[in-house]
Design a protein around this motif. Structure first.
Motif, PDB file in Angstrom:
ATOM      1  N   THR A  90       0.883  -1.247   0.078  1.00 49.16           N
ATOM      2  CA  THR A  90       0.064   0.207   0.016  1.00 49.16           C
ATOM      3  C   THR A  90       0.887   1.315   0.008  1.00 49.16           C
ATOM      4  O   THR A  90       0.348   2.330  -0.210  1.00 49.16           O
ATOM      5  N   VAL A  91       1.911   1.335   0.211  1.00 52.16           N
ATOM      6  CA  VAL A  91       3.162   2.279   0.099  1.00 52.16           C
ATOM      7  C   VAL A  91       3.415   2.632  -1.485  1.00 52.16           C
ATOM      8  O   VAL A  91       3.982   1.773  -2.075  1.00 52.16           O
ATOM      9  N   PRO A  92       3.213   3.851  -1.834  1.00 51.84           N
ATOM     10  CA  PRO A  92       3.384   4.226  -3.233  1.00 51.84           C
ATOM     11  C   PRO A  92       5.007   4.340  -3.282  1.00 51.84           C
ATOM     12  O   PRO A  92       5.587   4.656  -2.578  1.00 51.84           O
ATOM     13  N   PRO A  93       5.360   3.970  -4.705  1.00 58.62           N
ATOM     14  CA  PRO A  93       6.932   3.932  -4.713  1.00 58.62           C
ATOM     15  C   PRO A  93       7.541   5.465  -4.935  1.00 58.62           C
ATOM     16  O   PRO A  93       6.479   6.523  -5.330  1.00 58.62           O
ATOM     17  N   GLY A  94       8.474   5.578  -4.417  1.00 58.87           N
ATOM     18  CA  GLY A  94       8.918   7.043  -4.638  1.00 58.87           C
ATOM     19  C   GLY A  94       9.224   7.403  -5.989  1.00 58.87           C
ATOM     20  O   GLY A  94       9.183   6.700  -7.026  1.00 58.87           O
ATOM     21  N   THR A  95       9.447   8.734  -6.339  1.00 57.73           N
ATOM     22  CA  THR A  95       9.692   9.373  -7.695  1.00 57.73           C
ATOM     23  C   THR A  95      11.201   9.058  -7.932  1.00 57.73           C
ATOM     24  O   THR A  95      11.636   9.177  -9.320  1.00 57.73           O
ATOM     25  N   THR A  96      12.151   8.802  -7.114  1.00 53.80           N
ATOM     26  CA  THR A  96      13.392   8.506  -7.129  1.00 53.80           C
ATOM     27  C   THR A  96      13.930   7.482  -6.722  1.00 53.80           C
ATOM     28  O   THR A  96      13.335   6.852  -5.758  1.00 53.80           O
ATOM     29  N   GLY A  97      15.292   6.859  -6.846  1.00 50.45           N
ATOM     30  CA  GLY A  97      15.689   5.689  -6.299  1.00 50.45           C
ATOM     31  C   GLY A  97      15.562   4.519  -7.040  1.00 50.45           C
ATOM     32  O   GLY A  97      14.928   4.436  -8.325  1.00 50.45           O
ATOM     33  N   ASN A  98      15.977   3.253  -6.392  1.00 49.71           N
ATOM     34  CA  ASN A  98      16.023   2.107  -7.309  1.00 49.71           C
ATOM     35  C   ASN A  98      14.632   1.302  -7.153  1.00 49.71           C
ATOM     36  O   ASN A  98      14.136   1.055  -5.939  1.00 49.71           O
ATOM     37  N   LEU A  99      13.722   1.137  -7.955  1.00 50.24           N
ATOM     38  CA  LEU A  99      12.602   0.580  -7.937  1.00 50.24           C
ATOM     39  C   LEU A  99      12.393  -0.843  -7.259  1.00 50.24           C
ATOM     40  O   LEU A  99      11.583  -1.216  -6.412  1.00 50.24           O
ATOM     41  N   HIS A 100      13.406  -1.578  -8.069  1.00 48.76           N
ATOM     42  CA  HIS A 100      13.574  -3.061  -7.327  1.00 48.76           C
ATOM     43  C   HIS A 100      14.089  -2.998  -6.027  1.00 48.76           C
ATOM     44  O   HIS A 100      13.419  -3.740  -5.084  1.00 48.76           O
ATOM     45  N   SER A 101      14.792  -2.045  -5.399  1.00 46.27           N
ATOM     46  CA  SER A 101      15.119  -2.156  -4.158  1.00 46.27           C
ATOM     47  C   SER A 101      13.948  -1.620  -3.399  1.00 46.27           C
ATOM     48  O   SER A 101      13.705  -2.228  -2.182  1.00 46.27           O
ATOM     49  N   TRP A 102      13.057  -0.816  -3.568  1.00 46.99           N
ATOM     50  CA  TRP A 102      11.980  -0.212  -3.158  1.00 46.99           C
ATOM     51  C   TRP A 102      10.986  -1.616  -2.760  1.00 46.99           C
ATOM     52  O   TRP A 102      10.402  -1.840  -1.792  1.00 46.99           O
ATOM     53  N   ALA A 103      10.782  -2.237  -3.792  1.00 43.36           N
ATOM     54  CA  ALA A 103      10.002  -3.253  -3.890  1.00 43.36           C
ATOM     55  C   ALA A 103      10.574  -4.557  -2.964  1.00 43.36           C
ATOM     56  O   ALA A 103       9.568  -5.074  -2.469  1.00 43.36           O
ATOM     57  N   ARG A 104      11.834  -4.772  -3.065  1.00 42.68           N
ATOM     58  CA  ARG A 104      12.144  -5.721  -2.377  1.00 42.68           C
ATOM     59  C   ARG A 104      11.964  -5.411  -0.877  1.00 42.68           C
ATOM     60  O   ARG A 104      11.734  -6.139   0.083  1.00 42.68           O
ATOM     61  N   GLN A 105      12.228  -3.992  -0.464  1.00 45.94           N
ATOM     62  CA  GLN A 105      12.104  -3.826   1.145  1.00 45.94           C
ATOM     63  C   GLN A 105      10.849  -3.886   1.327  1.00 45.94           C
ATOM     64  O   GLN A 105      10.346  -4.354   2.307  1.00 45.94           O
ATOM     65  N   GLN A 106       9.734  -3.705   0.719  1.00 42.01           N
ATOM     66  CA  GLN A 106       8.286  -3.730   1.011  1.00 42.01           C
ATOM     67  C   GLN A 106       7.864  -4.924   1.020  1.00 42.01           C
ATOM     68  O   GLN A 106       7.156  -5.381   1.645  1.00 42.01           O
ATOM     69  N   ARG A 107       8.475  -5.836  -0.085  1.00 35.42           N
ATOM     70  CA  ARG A 107       8.132  -7.404  -0.056  1.00 35.42           C
ATOM     71  C   ARG A 107       8.369  -7.999   1.240  1.00 35.42           C
ATOM     72  O   ARG A 107       7.534  -8.913   1.986  1.00 35.42           O
ATOM     73  N   TYR A 108       9.571  -7.864   1.715  1.00 37.90           N
ATOM     74  CA  TYR A 108      10.022  -8.577   2.962  1.00 37.90           C
ATOM     75  C   TYR A 108       9.426  -7.904   4.142  1.00 37.90           C
ATOM     76  O   TYR A 108       9.253  -8.678   5.116  1.00 37.90           O
ATOM     77  N   ARG A 109       9.271  -6.638   4.171  1.00 33.82           N
ATOM     78  CA  ARG A 109       8.609  -6.145   5.360  1.00 33.82           C
ATOM     79  C   ARG A 109       7.069  -7.088   5.522  1.00 33.82           C
ATOM     80  O   ARG A 109       6.796  -7.213   6.615  1.00 33.82           O
ATOM     81  N   LEU A 110       6.446  -7.066   4.301  1.00 32.83           N
ATOM     82  CA  LEU A 110       5.086  -7.672   4.608  1.00 32.83           C
ATOM     83  C   LEU A 110       5.156  -9.258   4.891  1.00 32.83           C
ATOM     84  O   LEU A 110       4.471  -9.772   5.412  1.00 32.83           O
ATOM     85  N   LEU A 111       6.052  -9.866   4.204  1.00 30.90           N
ATOM     86  CA  LEU A 111       6.353 -11.404   4.170  1.00 30.90           C
ATOM     87  C   LEU A 111       6.679 -11.619   5.745  1.00 30.90           C
ATOM     88  O   LEU A 111       6.246 -12.426   6.402  1.00 30.90           O
ATOM     89  N   TYR A 112       7.641 -10.872   6.468  1.00 31.83           N
ATOM     90  CA  TYR A 112       8.198 -10.916   7.754  1.00 31.83           C
ATOM     91  C   TYR A 112       6.842 -11.061   8.600  1.00 31.83           C
ATOM     92  O   TYR A 112       6.869 -11.888   9.497  1.00 31.83           O
ATOM     93  N   ARG A 113       6.075  -9.758   8.472  1.00 35.34           N
ATOM     94  CA  ARG A 113       4.891  -9.712   9.650  1.00 35.34           C
ATOM     95  C   ARG A 113       3.980 -10.896   9.249  1.00 35.34           C
ATOM     96  O   ARG A 113       3.542 -11.380  10.250  1.00 35.34           O
ATOM     97  N   TRP A 114       3.742 -11.214   8.076  1.00 35.22           N
ATOM     98  CA  TRP A 114       2.747 -12.293   7.739  1.00 35.22           C
ATOM     99  C   TRP A 114       3.265 -13.783   8.363  1.00 35.22           C
ATOM    100  O   TRP A 114       2.394 -14.232   9.040  1.00 35.22           O
ATOM    101  N   CYS A 115       4.619 -13.833   8.430  1.00 33.05           N
ATOM    102  CA  CYS A 115       5.075 -15.124   8.954  1.00 33.05           C
ATOM    103  C   CYS A 115       4.922 -15.214  10.397  1.00 33.05           C
ATOM    104  O   CYS A 115       4.672 -15.973  11.233  1.00 33.05           O
TER     105      CYS A 115
END
Length: 353
Positions: A90-115
């Motif tokens: 639900t967090v929108p990606p920033g307009t700058t920075g590495n899109l893959h890095s942002w996606a990875r950070q958000q992905r693991y954040r959600l997965l850890y909480r779900w685990c």
């Protein structure tokens, strides 16, 4: 269709090596994107550990088909009798920075909480030997050090901070007794991409190929194509080399932790003083990073900083003796072999006449 018994046994053995024993009672969480690799892992895990598997798909919302792909995984899991959750970012990606890095950070954040919510003992991802080879070569091309060349770790012990389990703050590795322990496992690092696709096809599971995997604007896609076209490169051997580097990295981390406790000298609260006499550059490099992190934590300093940050300029200044340097809001100075780290003073503002 169930995978071949030999493949199931191989997967079970790979998991046992990472656990240190056969995971007979553990609740095993899978990150399943819907690609052929993770769908193969779903088929193997379900057959190897019946009744122990749960799965989740993170919907990044970056492509029009992402919700449909998550629904596809959910249907497959239902057919296999595996509980499944779709986790939307639900967090929108920033307009700058590495899109893959942002996606990875958000992905693991959600997965850890779900685990944690699922009381899972481990989270398994479908990184394989080809992924490992690509990561190793990418980082070598960028001049990475030992930590970077360790590439994708087969096993990591994660501590999910209690705060993150409830309110969605950024995940970090914590040390509080209230942190929830979790193992992050990559049981497929000895498997090739083509073999995993074959497992998914033989099991009759649908899958999707992420178009970003072949998009030339991404570094990984270019390295993937290069590795695929170079038949003289053996990704399994490169993955093996990365595992040796990971062992060396773990040993260096242990040695650095010992020196950190042994060489610390009395200092004011929120400051660090450490005796560097006789230590090689690599150990000094690691202790500098630990010292910066310690001061930043003590003073809740913001701004960009990672535990693998380049500290070479600061290290050169301190090795020269008698000079001070600042990085990430921390001032470091050397008095002989005693190096001192403290919060950098605020910059003075200059008003024009």
């Amino acid at each position: 269709m169930t995978p071949e018994p030999a493949l199931i046994a191989r997967f079970r053995d790979d998991c046992a090596r990472l656990f240190g024993a056969a995971p007979r009672e553990q609740r095993i969480a899978l990150a399943v994107s819907g690609g052929p690799d993770s769908m193969a892992m779903l088929a193997l895990a379900t057959a190897a550990f019946p009744g122990q598997v749960v799965a989740a798909t993170v919907d990044h919302g970056l492509r029009a088909d992402s919700a449909a792909e998550a629904a596809m995984v959910a249907r497959c899991c239902a057919g296999l009798g595996v509980p499944h959750a779709t986790l939307p970012i639900t967090v929108p990606p920033g307009t700058t920075g590495n899109l893959h890095s942002w996606a990875r950070q958000q992905r693991y954040r959600l997965l850890y909480r779900w685990c944690v919510a699922e009381s899972a003992d481990c989270l398994a991802t479908a990184h394989h030997a080809d992924d490992q080879a690509e990561t190793f070569l990418m980082r070598a091309a960028r001049g990475s050090g030992v930590a970077g060349l360790a590439a994708v770790r087969a096993r990591r012990e994660i501590a999910v901070p209690r705060d993150d389990q409830h309110d969605g703050k950024a995940v970090d590795v914590g040390t509080s007794v209230e942190d929830a322990p979790l193992l992050l496992l990559r049981p497929l690092l000895g498997w090739r991409r083509g073999a995993l696709r074959g497992v998914a096809v033989a099991a009759g599971l649908p899958f999707v190929d992420d178009p970003s995997n072949t998009a030339e604007r991404f570094d990984r896609a270019r390295f993937r194509r290069w590795v695929e076209d170079a038949d003289w490169i053996d990704p399994l051997n490169i993955a093996r080399a990365a595992s040796y580097v990971a062992e060396a990295e773990a040993d260096l981390a242990t040695i650095s932790a010992w020196f950190w406790s042994d060489r610390a000298r009395p200092a004011a609260p929120g400051e660090v003083r450490i005796d560097m006499v006789g230590l090689p550059r690599e150990i000094r490099r690691r202790l500098v990073r630990i010292a910066i992190e310690s001061v930043r934590t003590a003073h809740a300093l913001g701004g960009p900083w990672t535990a693998a940050a380049n500290v070479e300029s600061l290290l050169d200044a301190l090795n020269a003796g008698g000079r001070s340097a600042t990085q990430a809001g921390v001032m470091a100075s050397a008095a002989g072999d005693i190096w001192h780290f403290r919060e950098a003073p605020a910059r003075r503002s200059h008003s024009s006449a």
